[in-house]
Design a protein around this motif. Structure first.
Motif, PDB file in Angstrom:
ATOM      1  N   GLN A 196      25.710  25.360  49.905  1.00  0.00           N
ATOM      2  CA  GLN A 196      25.615  24.494  51.081  1.00  0.00           C
ATOM      3  C   GLN A 196      26.782  24.747  52.033  1.00  0.00           C
ATOM      4  N   LEU A 197      27.957  24.983  51.471  1.00  0.00           N
ATOM      5  CA  LEU A 197      29.127  25.243  52.312  1.00  0.00           C
ATOM      6  C   LEU A 197      29.008  26.595  53.009  1.00  0.00           C
ATOM      7  N   ILE A 198      28.484  27.591  52.307  1.00  0.00           N
ATOM      8  CA  ILE A 198      28.266  28.901  52.921  1.00  0.00           C
ATOM      9  C   ILE A 198      27.245  28.787  54.047  1.00  0.00           C
ATOM     10  N   ASN A 199      26.211  27.970  53.882  1.00  0.00           N
ATOM     11  CA  ASN A 199      25.258  27.731  54.966  1.00  0.00           C
ATOM     12  C   ASN A 199      25.967  27.181  56.203  1.00  0.00           C
ATOM     13  N   PHE A 200      26.852  26.221  55.981  1.00  0.00           N
ATOM     14  CA  PHE A 200      27.593  25.625  57.098  1.00  0.00           C
ATOM     15  C   PHE A 200      28.447  26.669  57.802  1.00  0.00           C
ATOM     16  N   ILE A 201      29.137  27.493  57.020  1.00  0.00           N
ATOM     17  CA  ILE A 201      30.009  28.520  57.596  1.00  0.00           C
ATOM     18  C   ILE A 201      29.191  29.547  58.372  1.00  0.00           C
ATOM     19  N   THR A 202      28.018  29.896  57.842  1.00  0.00           N
ATOM     20  CA  THR A 202      27.140  30.826  58.557  1.00  0.00           C
ATOM     21  C   THR A 202      26.784  30.268  59.928  1.00  0.00           C
ATOM     22  N   ASP A 203      26.401  29.004  59.990  1.00  0.00           N
ATOM     23  CA  ASP A 203      26.065  28.371  61.269  1.00  0.00           C
ATOM     24  C   ASP A 203      27.280  28.293  62.190  1.00  0.00           C
ATOM     25  N   PHE A 204      28.421  27.912  61.625  1.00  0.00           N
ATOM     26  CA  PHE A 204      29.637  27.773  62.438  1.00  0.00           C
ATOM     27  C   PHE A 204      30.047  29.110  63.046  1.00  0.00           C
ATOM     28  N   ASN A 205      30.006  30.141  62.226  1.00  0.00           N
ATOM     29  CA  ASN A 205      30.383  31.458  62.727  1.00  0.00           C
ATOM     30  C   ASN A 205      29.398  31.945  63.787  1.00  0.00           C
ATOM     31  N   ASP A 206      28.113  31.713  63.558  1.00  0.00           N
ATOM     32  CA  ASP A 206      27.073  32.181  64.472  1.00  0.00           C
ATOM     33  C   ASP A 206      27.119  31.439  65.812  1.00  0.00           C
ATOM     34  N   GLN A 207      27.348  30.138  65.765  1.00  0.00           N
ATOM     35  CA  GLN A 207      27.276  29.328  66.974  1.00  0.00           C
ATOM     36  C   GLN A 207      28.610  29.144  67.690  1.00  0.00           C
ATOM     37  N   THR A 208      29.718  29.187  66.946  1.00  0.00           N
ATOM     38  CA  THR A 208      31.026  28.898  67.539  1.00  0.00           C
ATOM     39  C   THR A 208      31.895  30.148  67.672  1.00  0.00           C
ATOM     40  N   LEU A 209      32.147  30.829  66.567  1.00  0.00           N
ATOM     41  CA  LEU A 209      33.042  31.986  66.612  1.00  0.00           C
ATOM     42  C   LEU A 209      32.354  33.239  67.139  1.00  0.00           C
ATOM     43  N   LYS A 210      31.093  33.396  66.761  1.00  0.00           N
ATOM     44  CA  LYS A 210      30.297  34.561  67.182  1.00  0.00           C
ATOM     45  C   LYS A 210      30.980  35.875  66.781  1.00  0.00           C
ATOM     46  N   THR A 211      31.399  35.945  65.538  1.00  0.00           N
ATOM     47  CA  THR A 211      32.072  37.129  65.023  1.00  0.00           C
ATOM     48  C   THR A 211      31.257  37.763  63.907  1.00  0.00           C
ATOM     49  N   ILE A 212      31.657  38.972  63.526  1.00  0.00           N
ATOM     50  CA  ILE A 212      31.116  39.602  62.322  1.00  0.00           C
ATOM     51  C   ILE A 212      31.882  39.025  61.141  1.00  0.00           C
ATOM     52  N   SER A 213      31.171  38.467  60.187  1.00  0.00           N
ATOM     53  CA  SER A 213      31.800  37.799  59.060  1.00  0.00           C
ATOM     54  C   SER A 213      31.788  38.696  57.821  1.00  0.00           C
ATOM     55  N   TYR A 214      32.917  38.736  57.108  1.00  0.00           N
ATOM     56  CA  TYR A 214      32.981  39.500  55.866  1.00  0.00           C
ATOM     57  C   TYR A 214      33.814  38.736  54.855  1.00  0.00           C
ATOM     58  N   LEU A 215      33.811  39.183  53.619  1.00  0.00           N
ATOM     59  CA  LEU A 215      34.580  38.519  52.575  1.00  0.00           C
ATOM     60  C   LEU A 215      34.909  39.487  51.452  1.00  0.00           C
ATOM     61  N   TYR A 216      35.845  39.068  50.618  1.00  0.00           N
ATOM     62  CA  TYR A 216      36.215  39.797  49.403  1.00  0.00           C
ATOM     63  C   TYR A 216      35.729  38.972  48.219  1.00  0.00           C
ATOM     64  N   ALA A 217      35.052  39.605  47.272  1.00  0.00           N
ATOM     65  CA  ALA A 217      34.538  38.874  46.119  1.00  0.00           C
ATOM     66  C   ALA A 217      34.408  39.790  44.912  1.00  0.00           C
ATOM     67  N   HIS A 218      34.586  39.216  43.733  1.00  0.00           N
ATOM     68  CA  HIS A 218      34.377  39.983  42.500  1.00  0.00           C
ATOM     69  C   HIS A 218      33.681  39.159  41.422  1.00  0.00           C
TER      70      HIS A 218
END
Length: 245
Positions: A196-218
């Motif tokens: 649910q939090l990732i959904n929120f971040i996806t919307d925030f980035n798409d509508q507000t920041l308008k950036t390419i989003s990436y992350l580090y994960a293992h």
């Protein structure tokens, strides 16, 4: 190219949570109050610099503040810096597939049960959240303390019945942003709060920041969630961590 932008972003990411010493050969990041955080206490070295001078200064500096000398490398192929560090007795850890870019923004199909707020200060509720997992508690909390005042750093908290159950952050610079600090309280994991939090971040980035989003994960479970949100593996970056015992 995007790969080069991510490598540059990673080389400088620690600037939000550390003191930075600029050098002709690279940068030294440190936070004496957070010695357990590798991300807060490491250096990076340009591939075309004088390695001998760089390593001598880096080792002397970290040893002077009683912190393990550590160097991060991010490269498309075998790092010349990394090879030199190995020849000087540094231990190493390499990750070849650990970065993911959100190429196709997707909303994960899950009911929304969280109230999500932007957090503008670090208080005891965040400390309690992170302390639920001893592996991240102390150093994670101190890293957020250093990051929160940066104008390009966005920390979000998810609440259930007024209880903080998860957090995640975005750090934005130019046209890309890095998702970080994704953490769910230990006894609340497996509930879908992270999705649910990732959904929120996806919307925030798409509508507000308008950036390419990436992350580090293992973590395999976390990676499954990120892939559902449209994140795809980048297999062109090797992350190296080198340290001197």
């Amino acid at each position: 190219m995007l790969i080069d932008k991510i490598i540059d972003f990673e080389n400088n990411f620690a600037e939000i949570q550390s003191t930075v010493i600029e050098k002709t050969y690279g940068k030294i990041f440190y936070d004496k109050n957070n010695p357990l955080s590798y991300d807060s206490n490491h250096a990076f070295i340009y591939e075309d610099s004088d390695y001998e001078v760089a390593i001598k200064e880096i080792v002397q500096f970290y040893q002077s503040i009683d912190i393990t000398p550590r160097v991060y490398t991010f490269s498309r192929q075998t790092s010349a810096v990394g090879q030199y560090l190995e020849s000087k007795g540094f231990k190493k850890s390499l990750d070849e597939i650990c970065f993911f870019v959100q190429k196709n923004k997707k909303i994960i199909d899950i009911p929304q049960a969280l109230q999500i707020n932007r957090l503008n200060q670090i208080d005891e509720t965040i400390n309690e959240l992170l302390s639920s997992d001893k592996e991240q508690g102390e150093w994670g909390y101190k890293s957020l303390l250093k990051s929160i005042d940066n104008e390009n750093f966005y920390l979000f908290g998810g609440y259930v019945d007024e209880e903080l159950v998860c957090i995640a952050s975005l750090y934005s610079k130019n046209d890309i942003s890095r998702v970080n600090d994704v953490f769910t309280k230990k006894d609340k994991r497996g509930t879908g709060y992270g999705s649910q939090l990732i959904n929120f971040i996806t919307d925030f980035n798409d509508q507000t920041l308008k950036t390419i989003s990436y992350l580090y994960a293992h973590n395999p479970n976390a990676i499954k969630v990120y892939k559902k949100a449209g994140y795809e593996e980048i297999n062109a970056i090797i992350r190296g961590c080198y340290w001197l015992e």
